[in-house]
Design a protein around this motif. Structure first.
Motif, PDB file in Angstrom:
ATOM      1  N   UNK A  95      16.628 -35.349 -13.213  1.00  0.00           N
ATOM      2  CA  UNK A  95      16.174 -36.453 -14.053  1.00  0.00           C
ATOM      3  C   UNK A  95      16.589 -36.227 -15.502  1.00  0.00           C
ATOM      4  N   UNK A  96      16.386 -35.025 -15.995  1.00  0.00           N
ATOM      5  CA  UNK A  96      16.727 -34.729 -17.381  1.00  0.00           C
ATOM      6  C   UNK A  96      18.231 -34.836 -17.618  1.00  0.00           C
ATOM      7  N   UNK A  97      19.028 -34.340 -16.682  1.00  0.00           N
ATOM      8  CA  UNK A  97      20.486 -34.424 -16.800  1.00  0.00           C
ATOM      9  C   UNK A  97      20.938 -35.876 -16.781  1.00  0.00           C
ATOM     10  N   UNK A  98      20.362 -36.665 -15.883  1.00  0.00           N
ATOM     11  CA  UNK A  98      20.695 -38.087 -15.802  1.00  0.00           C
ATOM     12  C   UNK A  98      20.423 -38.785 -17.129  1.00  0.00           C
ATOM     13  N   UNK A  99      19.252 -38.548 -17.700  1.00  0.00           N
ATOM     14  CA  UNK A  99      18.884 -39.201 -18.954  1.00  0.00           C
ATOM     15  C   UNK A  99      19.895 -38.857 -20.048  1.00  0.00           C
ATOM     16  N   UNK A 100      20.240 -37.594 -20.153  1.00  0.00           N
ATOM     17  CA  UNK A 100      21.203 -37.179 -21.187  1.00  0.00           C
ATOM     18  C   UNK A 100      22.567 -37.825 -20.952  1.00  0.00           C
ATOM     19  N   UNK A 131      25.534 -40.471 -30.046  1.00  0.00           N
ATOM     20  CA  UNK A 131      24.912 -40.031 -31.279  1.00  0.00           C
ATOM     21  C   UNK A 131      23.395 -40.000 -31.223  1.00  0.00           C
ATOM     22  N   UNK A 132      22.807 -40.304 -30.054  1.00  0.00           N
ATOM     23  CA  UNK A 132      21.348 -40.240 -29.961  1.00  0.00           C
ATOM     24  C   UNK A 132      20.925 -38.791 -30.200  1.00  0.00           C
ATOM     25  N   UNK A 133      19.735 -38.614 -30.711  1.00  0.00           N
ATOM     26  CA  UNK A 133      19.247 -37.294 -31.088  1.00  0.00           C
ATOM     27  C   UNK A 133      18.580 -36.618 -29.889  1.00  0.00           C
ATOM     28  N   UNK A 134      19.308 -35.732 -29.226  1.00  0.00           N
ATOM     29  CA  UNK A 134      18.787 -35.038 -28.053  1.00  0.00           C
ATOM     30  C   UNK A 134      17.614 -34.120 -28.406  1.00  0.00           C
ATOM     31  N   UNK A 135      17.488 -33.760 -29.667  1.00  0.00           N
ATOM     32  CA  UNK A 135      16.378 -32.912 -30.102  1.00  0.00           C
ATOM     33  C   UNK A 135      15.041 -33.661 -30.031  1.00  0.00           C
ATOM     34  N   UNK A 136      15.093 -34.980 -30.016  1.00  0.00           N
ATOM     35  CA  UNK A 136      13.866 -35.789 -29.984  1.00  0.00           C
ATOM     36  C   UNK A 136      13.416 -36.152 -28.579  1.00  0.00           C
ATOM     37  N   UNK A 137      14.094 -35.653 -27.561  1.00  0.00           N
ATOM     38  CA  UNK A 137      13.679 -35.928 -26.184  1.00  0.00           C
ATOM     39  C   UNK A 137      12.308 -35.293 -25.956  1.00  0.00           C
ATOM     40  N   UNK A 138      11.402 -36.079 -25.395  1.00  0.00           N
ATOM     41  CA  UNK A 138      10.062 -35.596 -25.094  1.00  0.00           C
ATOM     42  C   UNK A 138       9.858 -35.645 -23.582  1.00  0.00           C
ATOM     43  N   UNK A 139       9.431 -34.525 -23.023  1.00  0.00           N
ATOM     44  CA  UNK A 139       9.224 -34.425 -21.581  1.00  0.00           C
ATOM     45  C   UNK A 139       7.764 -34.063 -21.342  1.00  0.00           C
ATOM     46  N   UNK A 140       7.131 -34.829 -20.461  1.00  0.00           N
ATOM     47  CA  UNK A 140       5.729 -34.570 -20.132  1.00  0.00           C
ATOM     48  C   UNK A 140       5.602 -34.508 -18.617  1.00  0.00           C
TER      49      UNK A 140
END
Length: 90
Positions: free
Chosen positions: A28-33, A42-51
């Motif tokens: 799921x995380x790989x797909x989103x990225x 250019x989206x900020x991958x540092x702002x990804x939030x996973x819960x």
């Protein structure tokens, strides 16, 4: 009875949140990225939030992009929903 129209989004729209819910794991995380890199360069991958869910079976992944138009948002939604690990895209 009055019908309300949904709010209009003015593009470009910085900090537009997209939440993806699905089966927990790297897929799921790989797909989103991958999808965000393709449609929102250019989206900020540092702002990804996973819960994680309480039992750890499910995850919600929230990303923030600069939305450039309805076509972009539709393409993101379509590509995310095409993967079997994805259950909901908001």
């Amino acid at each position: 009875m009055t019908s309300q129209e949904p709010p209009k989004i003015e593009f470009p729209c910085p900090d537009y949140p997209i939440k993806i819910m699905g089966e927990a794991g790297d897929a799921l995380q790989t797909l989103v990225i991958e999808v965000m890199t393709a449609h929102a360069p250019g989206f900020d991958a540092e702002r990804i939030r996973i819960k994680d869910s309480g039992k750890g079976r499910w995850q919600s992944v929230t990303v923030y992009i600069t939305a450039t138009g309805a076509d972009q948002l539709e393409a993101i939604h379509r590509d995310l929903k095409a993967h079997p690990a994805t259950k909901i895209v908001l």
